[in-house]
Design a protein around this motif. Structure first.
Motif, short mmCIF file in Angstrom:
data_model
loop_
_atom_site.label_atom_id
_atom_site.label_comp_id
_atom_site.label_asym_id
_atom_site.label_seq_id
_atom_site.Cartn_x
_atom_site.Cartn_y
_atom_site.Cartn_z
N VAL A 33 0.79 -1.24 0.00
CA VAL A 33 0.00 0.00 0.00
C VAL A 33 0.82 1.28 0.00
CG1 VAL A 33 -2.00 -1.12 1.06
CG2 VAL A 33 -0.31 0.03 2.52
N ILE A 34 2.14 1.18 0.11
CA ILE A 34 2.99 2.38 0.08
C ILE A 34 3.89 2.30 -1.15
CG2 ILE A 34 4.78 3.70 1.28
CD1 ILE A 34 3.70 2.56 3.92
N HIS A 92 0.23 7.72 0.48
CA HIS A 92 -0.07 6.46 -0.20
C HIS A 92 -0.08 6.63 -1.71
CE1 HIS A 92 -0.82 3.71 3.09
NE2 HIS A 92 -1.45 4.68 3.73
N ARG A 95 -1.42 4.28 -4.66
CA ARG A 95 -1.78 3.02 -4.02
C ARG A 95 -2.88 3.17 -2.96
NH1 ARG A 95 3.73 -0.56 -3.51
NH2 ARG A 95 4.32 -0.37 -5.72
N ILE A 96 -3.41 4.36 -2.79
CA ILE A 96 -4.46 4.57 -1.80
C ILE A 96 -5.68 3.68 -2.10
CG2 ILE A 96 -5.54 6.56 -2.97
CD1 ILE A 96 -5.08 6.17 0.84
#
Length: 186
Positions: A33-34, A92, A95-96
């Motif tokens: 996610v990062i 993020h 990828r948020i």
């Protein structure tokens, strides 16, 4: 001597965020996610933001040397302020959309994070932090705690402390997710 944990003070939070960043540097979900660009800096800032929020609205526990950290928020915690949300979304990046917030039950505290410095894992710090958290939430009138994890080793740790798996989701495009819950007995 058994490791101990205590409630974090404001001056513990920077060191605690560094511990969490080290603990989650290679964690499957964090990597998912990062973004890779400035990954370490993004991870550290996110941990700092999350800890600040949990400290303000819930419970943050640390080991005396801050090599272990746990953070929980109550079911009635307010949403983070708009500026914090904006910063989290920016960190993020693209990828948020990969983040799927679990549906809150309305009655369970949420164990948001538990991390131990990599060089000190396996020495009982996570168990000490879990005992601290279970006691703290119980003392505050909480009846249950829920969490998610992406590491099967964590599932075994949580099960030893009374958590049970409520759901396990595997998809080829992302890390697995175990949703767990523990009822507190006062």
């Amino acid at each position: 001597m058994e490791p101990a944990a205590r409630r974090a003070r404001p001056d513990d939070l920077d060191a605690a965020a560094r511990t969490l960043a080290a603990a989650f540097a290679e964690y499957p979900w964090t990597r998912f996610v990062i973004p890779e660009t400035d990954y370490a800096a993004r991870l550290l800032e996110l941990q700092s933001l999350y800890l600040g929020y949990a400290h303000q609205h819930g419970v943050v526990g640390v080991t005396p040397d801050r090599a272990g950290v746990i953070a929980l928020v109550p079911p009635a915690a307010p949403d983070p302020d708009a500026r914090t949300v904006e910063r989290i979304v920016a960190l993020h990046g693209e990828r948020i959309s990969r983040i799927e917030a679990p549906e809150p039950t309305g009655r369970a505290w949420r164990l948001e994070t538990l991390g131990v410095a990599p060089e000190l894992q396996g020495r009982g710090l996570a168990s000490a932090l879990l005992r601290f958290a279970l006691d703290a939430v119980g003392d505050l009138g909480g009846a249950e705690i829920e969490l998610t994890t992406s590491d099967p080793r964590n599932v075994r740790l949580y099960e030893r402390h009374g958590f049970t798996v409520e759901a396990h989701v595997e998809r080829p495009e992302r890390p697995p997710i175990w949703s767990m819950r523990a009822a507190l007995h006062g």
